[in-house]
Design a protein around this motif. Sequence first.
Motif, short mmCIF file in Angstrom:
data_model
loop_
_atom_site.label_atom_id
_atom_site.label_comp_id
_atom_site.label_asym_id
_atom_site.label_seq_id
_atom_site.Cartn_x
_atom_site.Cartn_y
_atom_site.Cartn_z
N ASP A 169 0.84 -1.20 0.00
CA ASP A 169 0.00 0.00 0.00
C ASP A 169 0.87 1.25 0.00
N TRP A 170 1.90 1.24 0.84
CA TRP A 170 2.78 2.42 0.90
C TRP A 170 3.55 2.58 -0.41
N ILE A 171 4.02 1.49 -0.97
CA ILE A 171 4.75 1.56 -2.24
C ILE A 171 3.85 2.11 -3.34
N ALA A 172 2.54 1.79 -3.27
CA ALA A 172 1.60 2.27 -4.28
C ALA A 172 1.23 3.74 -4.08
N GLY A 173 1.71 4.38 -3.01
CA GLY A 173 1.50 5.81 -2.83
C GLY A 173 0.59 6.20 -1.69
N GLN A 174 0.13 5.24 -0.90
CA GLN A 174 -0.78 5.58 0.20
C GLN A 174 0.00 6.03 1.44
N ASP A 175 -0.63 6.89 2.23
CA ASP A 175 -0.09 7.33 3.52
C ASP A 175 -1.19 7.26 4.56
N ALA B 231 9.04 -11.40 -7.44
CA ALA B 231 7.83 -10.64 -7.13
C ALA B 231 6.84 -10.71 -8.28
N ALA B 232 7.34 -10.66 -9.52
CA ALA B 232 6.45 -10.73 -10.66
C ALA B 232 5.75 -12.09 -10.71
N ALA B 233 6.49 -13.15 -10.39
CA ALA B 233 5.89 -14.48 -10.41
C ALA B 233 4.80 -14.60 -9.37
N ALA B 234 4.96 -13.91 -8.25
CA ALA B 234 3.96 -14.00 -7.18
C ALA B 234 2.64 -13.36 -7.57
N THR B 235 2.67 -12.44 -8.59
CA THR B 235 1.44 -11.75 -8.99
C THR B 235 1.08 -12.02 -10.44
N ARG B 236 1.76 -13.00 -11.07
CA ARG B 236 1.60 -13.18 -12.51
C ARG B 236 0.27 -13.85 -12.85
N ASN B 237 -0.21 -14.85 -12.05
CA ASN B 237 -1.33 -15.66 -12.47
C ASN B 237 -2.33 -15.88 -11.33
N PRO B 238 -3.08 -14.83 -10.94
CA PRO B 238 -4.04 -15.02 -9.86
C PRO B 238 -5.14 -16.00 -10.22
N GLU B 239 -5.47 -16.16 -11.54
CA GLU B 239 -6.51 -17.09 -11.93
C GLU B 239 -6.10 -18.52 -11.63
N GLY B 240 -4.82 -18.83 -11.88
CA GLY B 240 -4.32 -20.16 -11.55
C GLY B 240 -4.36 -20.43 -10.07
N VAL C 77 -3.89 -10.22 -5.29
CA VAL C 77 -4.55 -9.26 -6.15
C VAL C 77 -4.13 -7.84 -5.78
N LYS C 78 -4.03 -7.58 -4.47
CA LYS C 78 -3.58 -6.26 -4.01
C LYS C 78 -2.15 -5.99 -4.48
N ALA D 169 -0.75 -3.03 -6.95
CA ALA D 169 0.39 -2.17 -6.64
C ALA D 169 1.43 -2.22 -7.77
N LEU D 170 1.62 -3.41 -8.34
CA LEU D 170 2.58 -3.57 -9.43
C LEU D 170 2.15 -2.77 -10.65
N VAL D 171 0.85 -2.84 -10.97
CA VAL D 171 0.35 -2.09 -12.13
C VAL D 171 0.51 -0.60 -11.92
N LEU D 172 0.16 -0.11 -10.71
CA LEU D 172 0.33 1.32 -10.42
C LEU D 172 1.79 1.74 -10.51
N ALA D 173 2.68 0.91 -9.97
CA ALA D 173 4.10 1.26 -10.01
C ALA D 173 4.62 1.30 -11.44
N GLN D 174 4.20 0.35 -12.25
CA GLN D 174 4.63 0.34 -13.64
C GLN D 174 4.07 1.55 -14.39
N GLY D 175 2.82 1.93 -14.07
CA GLY D 175 2.25 3.11 -14.70
C GLY D 175 3.03 4.36 -14.37
N GLN D 176 3.45 4.50 -13.10
CA GLN D 176 4.26 5.65 -12.72
C GLN D 176 5.60 5.64 -13.44
N ARG D 177 6.19 4.47 -13.55
CA ARG D 177 7.49 4.37 -14.23
C ARG D 177 7.37 4.73 -15.70
N ILE D 178 6.31 4.23 -16.35
CA ILE D 178 6.10 4.55 -17.77
C ILE D 178 5.90 6.05 -17.95
#
Length: 528
Positions: free
Chosen positions: A400-406, A457-466, A499-500, A504-513
């Motif tokens: 949550d903090w990494i995604a920008g929350q305080d 870390a990417a592997a941990a969030t890669r396939n929530p459907e599986g 999922v959370k 956070a990963l998607v938000l971080a990548q969006g900021q980086r892009i």
Amino acid sequence: MNDELQVSPALRLLETKSFSDMSFRRGVVRQSKFRHVFAQAWKAEHCLDDVRVTRVTWEGPLCAANPKFIAVIVEAGGGGCFLVLPLSKSGRVDQSTPSVCGHAAPVLDIQWCPHDDNLIASASEDCSVKVWQIPDEGLSCPMTEAAVTLEGHSKRVGILAWHPTALNILLSAGCDNVLCIWDVGTGELVYRLDDSHPDLIYGVSWNHEGSAICTVCKDKALRVIDPRRGTVLKVREKAHEGTRPMRTVFLSDGKILTTGFSRMSERQMALWDTQDLSEPMAVQEMDTSNGVLLPFYDPDTNMVYLCGKGDCTIRYFEITEESPYVHFLSLHSSKEPQRGAGFLSKRGVDVNKCEIARFYKLHERKVEPISMTVPRKSDLFQGDLYPDTAGLEPSLLAEDWIAGQDAPPLLVSLSGGYTAPPSKHRDALRNRPKVPSQGPASGSQQAGDTPVPTPAAAAATRNPEGERVAVATAVQEADGDGGREKREEEQLCEVLAEVKALRALVLAQGQRIELLETQLARIEDGDV
């Protein structure tokens, strides 16, 4: 008789002047319940004896305490180690007492996690940071295997600071002039600030919500930094004119307090408004001693305690909103100088004795507790002395903090004493898979950029459907209704956490892009 007649007018004048001065002082007496804080060292039988405090020359407190344990950095024949003893321990400490001894070089700093009283981080000259899980009953044998090892500094690491509200976020500063921010739960380096400081970092402090940090450096500058963006928000050049080390602490109202030296080598304390660092709000001159003043801040009482290494005194001040802002209260003096000091968190003080703070003063071979109390006649709980204080439960998860929350700290009442409730995050380090230690960030990642998650870390969030399929299979095979419901709840919590993390990963990548697009536009426009 004549002599008496000649002297008496002068005496009357002196008495009148003294009385007028006293009346003036009495007329401007400041009302505060902390004006009569009383410092008392504990009796000898309650001290820790035969503790060989380290002789390392690092200007740090060398001690840390929480409501369960006290930790002291001690001498080691080879490598580095520190003792962890129950807070109730007193008397002689046997030389065979087990210690935490997993570092290959002397330990320079230790800090207890604010959200887990069994978790402690240590920084060492071996360029690593280690996090240790201490058993509830204490150490029964030497501890050499850390729960997490963090490797990202190229020189010795001397400063640690846990995030005040986010779980498992730890900051480290090394002699390579680099700030690293870690997610201890995964062992990942999430932010690395390479270019913020041109010289050795002397001190780091988080603000009340953990959205910013303040630092002091060998270049004499005071900086306010946004750690997630890696940007320096404010700079004050020459916060103190002297060349000796400075220290800093963020106050709960957003102001900053620093200690340092004047051009004439006088020790100073200064208060700064982060909105305008052009001039200090207040400056207090101390003395000409060489010891670096270590500030310990209590946000509940808004008091600051100054403990100088090599001093025989501990000074304490109250910070207020009205001028002159910094008010000297008193000092505690003893015969022996201190090698360092540990400051007990508010959850550990004895509210039945009106104890508002406690220090653990390090002598050469002894640890001496010193209590700060406000004398009261009543035996009832004094609510004005003990406002709700920060508890063990974190306000945010690391992602949550990494995604920008305080968020501000979650507060608890000390009425009737404090008992730690069972934590939902207890044993978080034990239950998470270990991730290999992270080295320095690649050259393409600039200070302040949002870091690219590691493959683990990417592997941990890669396939929530599986993962959902795995959850369903596990539930179907579970025997009994009670066991099935429990497993369903546990697996659902895991899926929600992943999922959370994916969000956070998607938000971080969006900021980086977005940042990379901005840099690309500047390059195309010829600005760079």
